[in-house]
Design a protein around this motif. Structure first.
Motif, PDB file in Angstrom:
ATOM      1  N   ARG A  10      -6.926  -3.057   5.449  1.00  0.00           N
ATOM      2  CA  ARG A  10      -7.509  -1.905   6.643  1.00  0.00           C
ATOM      3  C   ARG A  10      -6.800  -0.230   6.189  1.00  0.00           C
ATOM      4  NH1 ARG A  10      -4.841  -4.479  11.594  1.00  0.00           N
ATOM      5  NH2 ARG A  10      -3.275  -3.883  10.930  1.00  0.00           N
ATOM      6  N   PRO A  11      -8.131   0.883   6.254  1.00  0.00           N
ATOM      7  CA  PRO A  11      -9.260   0.504   7.059  1.00  0.00           C
ATOM      8  C   PRO A  11      -9.858  -0.330   6.418  1.00  0.00           C
ATOM      9  CG  PRO A  11      -8.142   2.382   6.584  1.00  0.00           C
ATOM     10  CD  PRO A  11      -7.329   1.833   6.367  1.00  0.00           C
ATOM     11  N   GLY A  12     -11.088  -0.774   6.060  1.00  0.00           N
ATOM     12  CA  GLY A  12     -12.368  -1.161   5.385  1.00  0.00           C
ATOM     13  C   GLY A  12     -12.995  -0.183   4.732  1.00  0.00           C
ATOM     14  N   LYS A  13     -13.314   0.850   5.793  1.00  0.00           N
ATOM     15  CA  LYS A  13     -14.767   1.666   5.357  1.00  0.00           C
ATOM     16  C   LYS A  13     -14.080   2.894   4.669  1.00  0.00           C
ATOM     17  CE  LYS A  13     -17.037   1.512   9.836  1.00  0.00           C
ATOM     18  NZ  LYS A  13     -17.138   2.916  11.387  1.00  0.00           N
ATOM     19  N   ARG A  14     -12.587   2.554   4.250  1.00  0.00           N
ATOM     20  CA  ARG A  14     -11.960   3.576   3.210  1.00  0.00           C
ATOM     21  C   ARG A  14     -11.787   3.338   2.374  1.00  0.00           C
ATOM     22  NH1 ARG A  14      -7.987   6.967   7.441  1.00  0.00           N
ATOM     23  NH2 ARG A  14      -9.733   7.075   8.721  1.00  0.00           N
ATOM     24  N   LEU A  15     -11.704   1.689   2.145  1.00  0.00           N
ATOM     25  CA  LEU A  15     -11.446   1.451   0.819  1.00  0.00           C
ATOM     26  C   LEU A  15     -12.011   0.474   0.096  1.00  0.00           C
ATOM     27  CD1 LEU A  15      -7.883   0.167   1.555  1.00  0.00           C
ATOM     28  CD2 LEU A  15      -8.359   2.270   0.697  1.00  0.00           C
ATOM     29  N   LYS A  16     -13.372   1.228   0.051  1.00  0.00           N
ATOM     30  CA  LYS A  16     -14.520   0.587  -0.311  1.00  0.00           C
ATOM     31  C   LYS A  16     -14.899  -0.282  -2.115  1.00  0.00           C
ATOM     32  CE  LYS A  16     -17.424   1.648   2.908  1.00  0.00           C
ATOM     33  NZ  LYS A  16     -18.647   2.597   3.388  1.00  0.00           N
ATOM     34  N   PRO A  17     -15.214  -0.741  -2.931  1.00  0.00           N
ATOM     35  CA  PRO A  17     -15.386  -1.597  -3.579  1.00  0.00           C
ATOM     36  C   PRO A  17     -15.847  -0.120  -4.612  1.00  0.00           C
ATOM     37  CG  PRO A  17     -15.871  -3.549  -3.168  1.00  0.00           C
ATOM     38  CD  PRO A  17     -14.927  -2.173  -1.721  1.00  0.00           C
ATOM     39  N   GLY A  18     -15.724  -0.227  -6.102  1.00  0.00           N
ATOM     40  CA  GLY A  18     -16.770   1.072  -6.299  1.00  0.00           C
ATOM     41  C   GLY A  18     -16.258   2.257  -6.467  1.00  0.00           C
ATOM     42  N   SER A  19     -15.431   2.526  -5.326  1.00  0.00           N
ATOM     43  CA  SER A  19     -14.810   3.723  -4.739  1.00  0.00           C
ATOM     44  C   SER A  19     -14.131   4.757  -5.418  1.00  0.00           C
ATOM     45  CB  SER A  19     -14.591   4.546  -3.509  1.00  0.00           C
ATOM     46  OG  SER A  19     -13.211   3.174  -2.444  1.00  0.00           O
ATOM     47  N   GLY A  20     -13.100   4.031  -6.760  1.00  0.00           N
ATOM     48  CA  GLY A  20     -11.942   4.382  -6.940  1.00  0.00           C
ATOM     49  C   GLY A  20     -10.896   4.435  -6.216  1.00  0.00           C
ATOM     50  N   ALA A  21     -10.908   3.310  -4.985  1.00  0.00           N
ATOM     51  CA  ALA A  21      -9.635   3.532  -4.062  1.00  0.00           C
ATOM     52  C   ALA A  21      -8.672   2.911  -4.455  1.00  0.00           C
ATOM     53  CB  ALA A  21     -10.317   2.818  -2.730  1.00  0.00           C
ATOM     54  N   VAL A  22      -7.185   3.237  -4.414  1.00  0.00           N
ATOM     55  CA  VAL A  22      -6.052   2.723  -5.214  1.00  0.00           C
ATOM     56  C   VAL A  22      -5.035   3.253  -3.753  1.00  0.00           C
ATOM     57  CG1 VAL A  22      -4.315   2.897  -7.199  1.00  0.00           C
ATOM     58  CG2 VAL A  22      -6.517   3.353  -7.441  1.00  0.00           C
ATOM     59  N   VAL A  23      -4.783   1.619  -3.226  1.00  0.00           N
ATOM     60  CA  VAL A  23      -3.189   2.236  -3.021  1.00  0.00           C
ATOM     61  C   VAL A  23      -1.852   1.949  -3.306  1.00  0.00           C
ATOM     62  CG1 VAL A  23      -2.375   1.195  -0.129  1.00  0.00           C
ATOM     63  CG2 VAL A  23      -4.650   1.502  -0.438  1.00  0.00           C
ATOM     64  N   ASP A  24      -0.881   2.468  -3.185  1.00  0.00           N
ATOM     65  CA  ASP A  24      -0.220   3.136  -3.546  1.00  0.00           C
ATOM     66  C   ASP A  24       1.612   2.248  -2.168  1.00  0.00           C
ATOM     67  OD1 ASP A  24      -0.419   3.534  -6.044  1.00  0.00           O
ATOM     68  OD2 ASP A  24      -0.438   6.105  -5.358  1.00  0.00           O
ATOM     69  N   PHE A  25       2.482   1.056  -3.381  1.00  0.00           N
ATOM     70  CA  PHE A  25       2.987   0.945  -2.073  1.00  0.00           C
ATOM     71  C   PHE A  25       4.701   1.304  -2.364  1.00  0.00           C
ATOM     72  CE2 PHE A  25      -0.783  -1.933  -2.341  1.00  0.00           C
ATOM     73  CZ  PHE A  25      -0.744  -1.877  -1.615  1.00  0.00           C
ATOM     74  N   THR A  26       5.408   1.658  -1.715  1.00  0.00           N
ATOM     75  CA  THR A  26       6.590   2.421  -2.213  1.00  0.00           C
ATOM     76  C   THR A  26       8.118   1.467  -1.666  1.00  0.00           C
ATOM     77  OG1 THR A  26       7.115   3.538  -0.152  1.00  0.00           O
ATOM     78  CG2 THR A  26       5.669   4.779  -2.046  1.00  0.00           C
ATOM     79  N   ASP A  27       8.780   1.112  -2.695  1.00  0.00           N
ATOM     80  CA  ASP A  27      10.143   0.699  -2.350  1.00  0.00           C
ATOM     81  C   ASP A  27      11.739   0.753  -1.248  1.00  0.00           C
ATOM     82  OD1 ASP A  27      10.764   2.756  -4.301  1.00  0.00           O
ATOM     83  OD2 ASP A  27      11.949   1.231  -6.182  1.00  0.00           O
ATOM     84  N   GLY A  28      11.910   0.783  -1.433  1.00  0.00           N
ATOM     85  CA  GLY A  28      13.108   1.104  -0.454  1.00  0.00           C
ATOM     86  C   GLY A  28      13.785   2.521  -0.669  1.00  0.00           C
ATOM     87  N   GLU A  29      14.285   3.212  -2.369  1.00  0.00           N
ATOM     88  CA  GLU A  29      14.255   3.870  -2.422  1.00  0.00           C
ATOM     89  C   GLU A  29      12.913   5.524  -3.188  1.00  0.00           C
ATOM     90  OE1 GLU A  29      16.118   3.910  -6.377  1.00  0.00           O
ATOM     91  OE2 GLU A  29      17.875   2.588  -5.182  1.00  0.00           O
ATOM     92  N   GLY A  30      11.647   5.125  -2.098  1.00  0.00           N
ATOM     93  CA  GLY A  30      10.648   5.802  -1.342  1.00  0.00           C
ATOM     94  C   GLY A  30       9.893   5.934  -3.229  1.00  0.00           C
ATOM     95  N   ASN A  31      10.080   5.151  -3.704  1.00  0.00           N
ATOM     96  CA  ASN A  31       9.124   4.982  -5.537  1.00  0.00           C
ATOM     97  C   ASN A  31       8.818   3.893  -5.455  1.00  0.00           C
ATOM     98  OD1 ASN A  31      11.631   6.996  -7.093  1.00  0.00           O
ATOM     99  ND2 ASN A  31      12.602   4.678  -6.921  1.00  0.00           N
ATOM    100  N   VAL A  32       7.079   4.760  -6.171  1.00  0.00           N
ATOM    101  CA  VAL A  32       5.992   3.504  -5.997  1.00  0.00           C
ATOM    102  C   VAL A  32       6.567   2.434  -6.991  1.00  0.00           C
ATOM    103  CG1 VAL A  32       3.224   2.741  -7.127  1.00  0.00           C
ATOM    104  CG2 VAL A  32       4.358   5.060  -5.897  1.00  0.00           C
ATOM    105  N   ALA A  33       6.172   1.329  -6.209  1.00  0.00           N
ATOM    106  CA  ALA A  33       6.265  -0.399  -7.155  1.00  0.00           C
ATOM    107  C   ALA A  33       5.135  -1.207  -7.270  1.00  0.00           C
ATOM    108  CB  ALA A  33       7.472  -1.102  -5.873  1.00  0.00           C
TER     109      ALA A  33
END
Length: 380
Positions: free
Chosen positions: A120-143
């Motif tokens: 979610r949102p599906g429209k912004r995370l389409k395959p082939g678009s190069g979409a990457v989602v980053d998730f950060t840990d408790g210290e604010g670093n991309v884990a």
């Protein structure tokens, strides 16, 4: 037979929004499988209904921290990735490298995996678009990062394929740093201990939802059962989100049953054979245990007489409806289920539709707590 035959009016206020204060102190509706006779008890009283030589079989799977909340790289837009199952085979072959964050090391082989996911949102995370989602840990670093690389095979709800990468020592460690235990969609605002949505005997994390019939057991109750001479063995079925789906088709036979992976160890097979040979009952803890055990029945084994056989992460799409035959399971511990679901059909198949609907009406009149965090039902 119609899907509406398995419908009932479920008062919203009876849907439990948090677990019982004490696991085995919840209520338990006991129903005779043949006659439909009902008793109202407390769950720990189940020991009174089991005899030495009976065997409880539970699904020991554990719920993954599968709900990931992060930000889309480049825009910062809030995004959610929900892990459904890790893929193997052709879908797991390497994809194009995920664009790396400057200054971070490139992940190694043990820090990458291919998963089937919902987003979610599906429209912004389409395959082939190069979409990457980053998730950060408790210290604010991309884990952890997830690149949306493909549509899942046979996608029905917009399922996608994502390549997960991390610079943590392992993906497992990264998931525990950023992930959340998913709860069913009808549990709205629970903010308590996520461990209470795990069974006390759970082991390997492999499910998107808990085998909730087992939530009522405590270590102390299990020990009391063993002291009485009641055996305990386990199976594993990787519970998927489709377990919560209602059947949309008016003819339930037109419904396509979802596929899940299950394991029945030889040790459990031996215990089942020994139990039945000695006149004991096999008591499944939950519908997922039922599906595992009945899926493992091989009608061609034992010179055509049929027998349960060991399985190691086999796929099952077993669909149990009224008229189905149960070869392994003699009694069932379960919860109260969503109207029009395949689980309503399964428990109706184990007894009768009339008995189950009467029991549910009784439970509603007596204000039982319903669904995953709710009270228990023992069909004996």
């Amino acid at each position: 037979m119609k899907t509406s035959d398995f419908d009932y009016d479920l008062p919203q206020e009876l849907i439990a929004q948090e677990p019982a204060a004490v696991r085995d102190a919840c209520r338990m509706l006991v129903m005779d499988r043949e006659t439909g006779a009902i008793e109202d008890r407390i769950f720990r009283d189940i020991i009174d209904y089991l005899e030495p030589g009976d065997l409880l079989v539970a699904n020991e799977t554990r719920v993954l921290p599968a709900r990931l909340l992060g930000a889309k790289r480049g825009t910062g837009g809030q995004s959610e990735v929900f892990l459904l199952r890790q893929l193997v085979g052709s879908k797991a072959q390497p994809y194009a490298d995920v664009p790396q964050i400057p200054g971070q090391p490139v992940p190694g082989e043990n820090q990458q995996a291919i998963w089937e996911v919902l987003v979610r949102p599906g429209k912004r995370l389409k395959p082939g678009s190069g979409a990457v989602v980053d998730f950060t840990d408790g210290e604010g670093n991309v884990a952890l990062s997830a690149e949306i690389v493909d549509w899942a095979e046979g996608a029905q709800r917009g399922e996608r394929v994502a390549r997960l990468t991390t610079t943590y020592p392992s993906l497992d460690e990264a998931l525990h740093a950023v992930g959340h235990t998913p709860l069913p969609p009808y549990i709205k605002h629970y903010a308590g201990d996520e461990e209470l949505y795990q069974t006390v005997y759970s082991r390997r994390e492999s499910s998107a939802a808990a085998p909730t019939a087992g939530l009522h057991f405590t270590p102390e109750l299990i020990e009391r059962l063993r002291e009485k001479g009641i055996d305990w063995e386990t199976v594993e079925l990787e519970v998927g989100l489709d377990t919560f789906r209602i059947v949309d088709e008016e003819d339930p036979l037109a419904h396509k049953m979802h596929t899940e992976f299950y394991t029945v160890p030889q040790k459990t097979v031996d215990a089942i054979n020994r139990t039945h040979a000695n006149g004991g009952r096999v008591v499944a803890v939950g519908t997922t245990s039922v599906r595992s055990l009945e899926s493992a029945w091989d009608p061609s084994a034992d010179d055509g007489a049929g027998a349960i056989t060991a399985r190691d992460r086999d796929a099952t799409s077993l669909y149990l409806l009224p008229g189905s035959t149960f070869h392994v399971v003699d009694a069932l511990v379960t919860n109260f289920h969503v109207p029009r679901s395949t689980l309503m059909m399964l428990v109706s198949a184990f007894s009768t539709r009339e008995n189950i609907m009467n029991a549910y009406q009784h439970a509603i009149e007596e204000r039982y707590r319903m669904l995953s965090f709710g009270d228990a039902m023992f069909i004996r």
